[in-house]
Each structure stands twice: as C-alpha cells, then as structure tokens.
Design a protein around this motif. Structure first.
Motif, PDB file in Angstrom:
ATOM      1  N   TYR A 102     -28.166 -59.529  14.905  1.00 54.35           N
ATOM      2  CA  TYR A 102     -28.235 -60.937  15.322  1.00 54.35           C
ATOM      3  C   TYR A 102     -27.250 -61.785  14.519  1.00 54.35           C
ATOM      4  CZ  TYR A 102     -32.597 -59.881  17.827  1.00 54.35           C
ATOM      5  OH  TYR A 102     -33.529 -59.371  18.671  1.00 54.35           O
ATOM      6  N   GLU A 103     -27.116 -61.467  13.238  1.00 58.76           N
ATOM      7  CA  GLU A 103     -26.214 -62.230  12.380  1.00 58.76           C
ATOM      8  C   GLU A 103     -24.769 -62.099  12.852  1.00 58.76           C
ATOM      9  OE1 GLU A 103     -25.751 -62.991   7.600  1.00 58.76           O
ATOM     10  OE2 GLU A 103     -25.994 -60.928   8.292  1.00 58.76           O
ATOM     11  N   ILE A 104     -24.393 -60.899  13.301  1.00 56.05           N
ATOM     12  CA  ILE A 104     -23.037 -60.666  13.800  1.00 56.05           C
ATOM     13  C   ILE A 104     -22.825 -61.367  15.145  1.00 56.05           C
ATOM     14  CG2 ILE A 104     -21.435 -58.895  14.643  1.00 56.05           C
ATOM     15  CD1 ILE A 104     -22.808 -56.982  12.611  1.00 56.05           C
ATOM     16  N   ILE A 105     -23.807 -61.218  16.037  1.00 56.36           N
ATOM     17  CA  ILE A 105     -23.685 -61.787  17.386  1.00 56.36           C
ATOM     18  C   ILE A 105     -23.699 -63.316  17.362  1.00 56.36           C
ATOM     19  CG2 ILE A 105     -24.849 -62.003  19.637  1.00 56.36           C
ATOM     20  CD1 ILE A 105     -25.802 -59.108  19.247  1.00 56.36           C
ATOM     21  N   ASN A 106     -24.510 -63.880  16.475  1.00 60.78           N
ATOM     22  CA  ASN A 106     -24.699 -65.325  16.466  1.00 60.78           C
ATOM     23  C   ASN A 106     -23.845 -66.052  15.424  1.00 60.78           C
ATOM     24  OD1 ASN A 106     -27.249 -65.992  18.321  1.00 60.78           O
ATOM     25  ND2 ASN A 106     -27.622 -64.039  17.306  1.00 60.78           N
ATOM     26  N   ASN A 107     -22.728 -65.445  15.040  1.00 62.50           N
ATOM     27  CA  ASN A 107     -21.858 -66.127  14.077  1.00 62.50           C
ATOM     28  C   ASN A 107     -20.858 -67.069  14.759  1.00 62.50           C
ATOM     29  OD1 ASN A 107     -20.162 -64.271  15.234  1.00 62.50           O
ATOM     30  ND2 ASN A 107     -19.389 -63.446  13.312  1.00 62.50           N
TER      31      ASN A 107
ATOM     32  N   LYS B 280     -34.444 -64.446   6.214  1.00 61.33           N
ATOM     33  CA  LYS B 280     -35.274 -63.358   6.733  1.00 61.33           C
ATOM     34  C   LYS B 280     -34.792 -62.004   6.209  1.00 61.33           C
ATOM     35  CE  LYS B 280     -36.774 -65.529  11.057  1.00 61.33           C
ATOM     36  NZ  LYS B 280     -36.679 -65.467  12.539  1.00 61.33           N
ATOM     37  N   ILE B 281     -33.480 -61.812   6.177  1.00 56.66           N
ATOM     38  CA  ILE B 281     -32.914 -60.560   5.672  1.00 56.66           C
ATOM     39  C   ILE B 281     -33.240 -60.379   4.193  1.00 56.66           C
ATOM     40  CG2 ILE B 281     -30.747 -59.344   5.178  1.00 56.66           C
ATOM     41  CD1 ILE B 281     -29.633 -60.655   7.768  1.00 56.66           C
ATOM     42  N   SER B 282     -33.130 -61.480   3.444  1.00 56.27           N
ATOM     43  CA  SER B 282     -33.445 -61.436   2.012  1.00 56.27           C
ATOM     44  C   SER B 282     -34.920 -61.094   1.788  1.00 56.27           C
ATOM     45  CB  SER B 282     -33.103 -62.783   1.365  1.00 56.27           C
ATOM     46  OG  SER B 282     -33.432 -62.785   0.003  1.00 56.27           O
ATOM     47  N   LEU B 283     -35.798 -61.718   2.567  1.00 53.39           N
ATOM     48  CA  LEU B 283     -37.234 -61.444   2.463  1.00 53.39           C
ATOM     49  C   LEU B 283     -37.526 -60.002   2.860  1.00 53.39           C
ATOM     50  CD1 LEU B 283     -40.156 -62.424   2.025  1.00 53.39           C
ATOM     51  CD2 LEU B 283     -40.161 -63.195   4.409  1.00 53.39           C
ATOM     52  N   ASN B 284     -36.844 -59.544   3.893  1.00 54.10           N
ATOM     53  CA  ASN B 284     -37.008 -58.173   4.365  1.00 54.10           C
ATOM     54  C   ASN B 284     -36.625 -57.173   3.266  1.00 54.10           C
ATOM     55  OD1 ASN B 284     -36.149 -55.626   5.855  1.00 54.10           O
ATOM     56  ND2 ASN B 284     -37.054 -56.813   7.512  1.00 54.10           N
ATOM     57  N   ASP B 285     -35.496 -57.434   2.608  1.00 57.51           N
ATOM     58  CA  ASP B 285     -35.051 -56.561   1.510  1.00 57.51           C
ATOM     59  C   ASP B 285     -36.059 -56.560   0.360  1.00 57.51           C
ATOM     60  OD1 ASP B 285     -32.745 -55.845   2.809  1.00 57.51           O
ATOM     61  OD2 ASP B 285     -31.512 -57.401   1.880  1.00 57.51           O
TER      62      ASP B 285
ATOM     63  N   ILE C 196     -37.088 -51.635   8.066  1.00 57.28           N
ATOM     64  CA  ILE C 196     -35.683 -51.199   8.156  1.00 57.28           C
ATOM     65  C   ILE C 196     -35.141 -51.450   9.557  1.00 57.28           C
ATOM     66  CG2 ILE C 196     -34.167 -49.171   8.142  1.00 57.28           C
ATOM     67  CD1 ILE C 196     -35.924 -48.099   5.826  1.00 57.28           C
ATOM     68  N   ILE C 197     -35.950 -51.126  10.577  1.00 59.00           N
ATOM     69  CA  ILE C 197     -35.554 -51.382  11.976  1.00 59.00           C
ATOM     70  C   ILE C 197     -35.367 -52.877  12.206  1.00 59.00           C
ATOM     71  CG2 ILE C 197     -36.311 -51.246  14.382  1.00 59.00           C
ATOM     72  CD1 ILE C 197     -37.764 -48.609  13.589  1.00 59.00           C
ATOM     73  N   GLU C 198     -36.304 -53.655  11.652  1.00 62.73           N
ATOM     74  CA  GLU C 198     -36.216 -55.108  11.774  1.00 62.73           C
ATOM     75  C   GLU C 198     -34.956 -55.646  11.087  1.00 62.73           C
ATOM     76  OE1 GLU C 198     -37.279 -58.894  12.972  1.00 62.73           O
ATOM     77  OE2 GLU C 198     -38.162 -56.975  13.559  1.00 62.73           O
ATOM     78  N   LYS C 199     -34.631 -55.068   9.950  1.00 62.55           N
ATOM     79  CA  LYS C 199     -33.429 -55.500   9.228  1.00 62.55           C
ATOM     80  C   LYS C 199     -32.169 -55.206  10.043  1.00 62.55           C
ATOM     81  CE  LYS C 199     -30.771 -54.848   4.989  1.00 62.55           C
ATOM     82  NZ  LYS C 199     -30.635 -54.148   3.707  1.00 62.55           N
ATOM     83  N   GLN C 200     -32.133 -54.049  10.679  1.00 64.10           N
ATOM     84  CA  GLN C 200     -30.984 -53.707  11.524  1.00 64.10           C
ATOM     85  C   GLN C 200     -30.809 -54.716  12.656  1.00 64.10           C
ATOM     86  OE1 GLN C 200     -31.998 -49.709  12.655  1.00 64.10           O
ATOM     87  NE2 GLN C 200     -31.034 -48.780  10.862  1.00 64.10           N
ATOM     88  N   LYS C 201     -31.925 -55.121  13.248  1.00 59.46           N
ATOM     89  CA  LYS C 201     -31.875 -56.125  14.313  1.00 59.46           C
ATOM     90  C   LYS C 201     -31.365 -57.460  13.778  1.00 59.46           C
ATOM     91  CE  LYS C 201     -35.576 -54.261  17.228  1.00 59.46           C
ATOM     92  NZ  LYS C 201     -36.939 -54.514  17.781  1.00 59.46           N
ATOM     93  N   LEU C 202     -31.862 -57.842  12.599  1.00 66.24           N
ATOM     94  CA  LEU C 202     -31.453 -59.112  11.992  1.00 66.24           C
ATOM     95  C   LEU C 202     -29.959 -59.115  11.665  1.00 66.24           C
ATOM     96  CD1 LEU C 202     -34.502 -59.722   9.606  1.00 66.24           C
ATOM     97  CD2 LEU C 202     -33.964 -60.998  11.681  1.00 66.24           C
ATOM     98  N   LEU C 203     -29.472 -57.994  11.148  1.00 70.05           N
ATOM     99  CA  LEU C 203     -28.039 -57.881  10.842  1.00 70.05           C
ATOM    100  C   LEU C 203     -27.205 -57.953  12.120  1.00 70.05           C
ATOM    101  CD1 LEU C 203     -28.129 -55.079   8.119  1.00 70.05           C
ATOM    102  CD2 LEU C 203     -27.567 -57.486   7.742  1.00 70.05           C
TER     103      LEU C 203
ATOM    104  N   VAL D  24     -27.806 -73.562  10.998  1.00 67.26           N
ATOM    105  CA  VAL D  24     -29.255 -73.469  10.744  1.00 67.26           C
ATOM    106  C   VAL D  24     -29.753 -72.064  11.059  1.00 67.26           C
ATOM    107  CG1 VAL D  24     -31.539 -74.291  11.473  1.00 67.26           C
ATOM    108  CG2 VAL D  24     -29.672 -75.930  11.114  1.00 67.26           C
ATOM    109  N   TYR D  25     -29.295 -71.531  12.204  1.00 64.74           N
ATOM    110  CA  TYR D  25     -29.717 -70.192  12.626  1.00 64.74           C
ATOM    111  C   TYR D  25     -29.266 -69.128  11.626  1.00 64.74           C
ATOM    112  CZ  TYR D  25     -30.689 -66.344  15.866  1.00 64.74           C
ATOM    113  OH  TYR D  25     -31.189 -65.209  16.444  1.00 64.74           O
ATOM    114  N   GLN D  26     -28.007 -69.239  11.187  1.00 60.60           N
ATOM    115  CA  GLN D  26     -27.475 -68.278  10.225  1.00 60.60           C
ATOM    116  C   GLN D  26     -28.228 -68.347   8.894  1.00 60.60           C
ATOM    117  OE1 GLN D  26     -24.572 -65.973  10.284  1.00 60.60           O
ATOM    118  NE2 GLN D  26     -25.126 -66.112  12.434  1.00 60.60           N
ATOM    119  N   LYS D  27     -28.571 -69.563   8.485  1.00 63.59           N
ATOM    120  CA  LYS D  27     -29.324 -69.738   7.234  1.00 63.59           C
ATOM    121  C   LYS D  27     -30.697 -69.072   7.328  1.00 63.59           C
ATOM    122  CE  LYS D  27     -31.168 -73.262   4.110  1.00 63.59           C
ATOM    123  NZ  LYS D  27     -31.427 -74.712   3.912  1.00 63.59           N
TER     124      LYS D  27
END
Length: 317
Positions: free
Chosen positions: A259-264, A204-209, A250-257, A196-199
């Motif tokens: 989080y995606e790595i850490i929370n996999n 969020k990343i898609s919306l950010n882009d 862009i900063i927010e996207k870096q954080k999200l990416l 759920v978290y990854q989804k």
C-alpha cells in the motif's frame, strides 16, 4: 394443343434471346471498359503515382501510447476531469498551457482519452469502498450486469484505468507522459490526503514491527529460558498461537508495504507502453486509398462528361 406448344416455344425463345442479348451487351461493355483503360493507361498511371505521392506527403505515422494508472484517495473523478481538460486544450491549440506542462511537441499529439479496465470483481472486493457490493446489487436489479459494468458512474470507480494517447510520430516518455503525470499529481487537496495516508501507514508498519519483535521475544523466552519440565500445558499451547499470530502480522506488513508503494502518488503509474504503431487494413491505407479515389474521380468525370455531350447532341437534334 399444338398451337399452345408453339406459343410456349416462341415465348421461351424470346426469353432466351433477351437473356443472351443482355449477356452479350454486358460482355461488350466490359471489354469497352478494358479498352478504354488501355487507351487511358498513361493518365491512370500518372493519377496513381500522384495519389501515392500525396499519401506520403499528407500521411503521418500514427502511434498509440498506453499508460495504466491507479487513482488513489478517491481521485477517480478528478482524474477523468483532468484528462478531459487536457484533451480540450489540445483541440484549442493552447500552446501556453502545454508550455507550462513542459510539453514542446504538443501539436503532434492527436488525442488523449481515458477508460477503465472492466474489473468488476476488484471493484466489488475493494476494502476501501465497502459499499460497492451493495451498490452493484442495487443497480443490478434489472439483471443487466454487462450494462452496469460499462456504465460511466461504475467504471470511473474501478481500480485500474488506461490513458490512451495518439501521436503523429514517435515520442519518448519524458517528452509528454512524464509531464502529464506530474500535472495530474499536482493537486494540493489530494497531496494533503496522501501525506496523511502515508503517515498512518508508517505508524501501522512501525506498530506491526513492534508486535512481531514482542512475539519473537515471547517465543524465545518460552522455548529457551525454561526447562521442559517447567513449561505448563497452557504455555506449550500458546507457542503455536504466537507463531500463527506472527505469520498474520508478517502478511499484514507485506500488504502495508505494498500500500505504501501504491499510494505514494495521487495518480500512480502502474505501467507504460509507448510507440505502438497503428497499421490500417490495405484498402484503408492512404497509399492505396488516395490513388483509387483519384482514378475513380477521373473515370466518373469522364463518363459524366461523355454522357452530357451525348444528351446535349440528342436535345439539339
């Protein structure tokens, strides 16, 4: 007066005589011990060699292994309970349990423990747990912040944790660390939370882009498609605002990416350090300690036996 002086001289003479006698006996006893060792040198050498051989036969090279992990989705308590379970299975010598995990040489694992890195600031600033600061304030009313930092309830909720493992002999990562991490990451409840978290992160990343692309299009439209005379003051002012907004996205996207790595994973491995050799101080080294113990036991036994014989003869007389 002369009589008192003579008495004092006699008293002092007796004192010095007794002191001299004490040191004489001490020196005699010391050399008696030296000559005794010289007499028994062969026995002592044999005991020393025996102790060294025993140390080589019994002593195992102890190695430490440290795995730094991050428990995600509130799995801190779960992580600690699982490590306790594994340690209990080691003490029970549960071969079936470790066989199911894929650990063959489990009998060489002495102990497994977990501790939190005392990072109070990351704990307070954790955005996922907004009440942490209030929690610390409430617990710190007595002013003992060091005690709170080491408190089990507080430390379990820290961000980083260290799994420490002791083994007899060298191990590679695939032999026991990978199976343990696979076991820790096999919980269905937290697995669902992870998905759920990854989804949500991907959305969020898609919306950010999408927002970044829209801002790029707007900036391009304002800066190229209009002549300088046709751009209004409000439009000119809006370009820096759009650039600033894009930078934040862009900063927010870096954080999200990140989080995606850490929370996999449920229990995310941050780093591993394997096969750290433990070196004991010289006197605690078995190759020194064993011979000394054997020699000491021999000397004590010899003197106790000699004392017993003397006292037995005295009683008979």
């Amino acid at each position: 007066m002369s009589t008192n002086s003579q008495d004092q001289e006699i008293d002092l003479g007796q004192v010095f005589s007794k002191i001299g006698g004490f040191f004489t006996k001490l020196i005699e006893r010391f050399f008696d011990f030296i000559f005794f060792l010289k007499k028994k040198i062969l026995v002592i050498i044999v005991l020393f060699i025996t102790g060294v051989v025993l140390a080589f036969l019994i002593d195992f090279k102890v190695y430490k292994h440290e795995v730094s992990v991050i428990p995600n989705f509130g799995s801190n308590e779960y992580l600690y309970k699982k490590i306790e379970q594994i340690n209990a299975k080691l003490k029970e010598n549960d071969s079936l349990f470790f066989k199911q995990l894929g650990i063959k040489r489990y009998d060489k694992i002495k102990e497994i423990e977990i501790d939190a890195y005392p990072a109070i600031y990351s704990f307070v600033n954790n955005k996922d747990q907004e009440n942490n600061f209030d929690f610390i304030k409430l617990m710190a009313e007595d002013g003992n912040i060091e005690k709170i930092m080491k408190d089990e309830i507080t430390s379990k909720n820290y961000y980083h944790h260290k799994i420490a493992i002791q083994t007899n002999g060298v191990f590679n990562k695939e032999e026991f660390i990978t199976p343990i991490l696979n076991y820790l990451n096999s919980n269905p409840f937290f697995e669902t939370q992870k998905q759920v978290y990854q989804k949500n992160l991907k959305e969020k990343i898609s919306l950010n882009d999408s927002l970044i692309n829209q801002i790029d299009n707007l900036i391009l439209l304002l800066s190229t498609n209009s002549s300088p005379g046709s751009i209004s003051i409000s439009e000119k002012n809006s370009i820096p605002e759009l650039i600033e907004k894009k930078d934040k996205l862009i900063i927010e996207k870096q954080k999200l990416l990140n989080y995606e790595i850490i929370n996999n994973q449920i229990i995310k491995e941050e780093s591993s350090i394997l096969n750290i050799r433990e070196y004991k101080p010289l006197l605690l080294n078995n190759k020194v300690l064993f011979p000394l113990i054997l020699i000491l036991i021999y000397l004590l036994s010899y003197f106790l036996l000699a004392t017993y014989k003397k006292q037995s003869e005295r009683i008979k007389k």
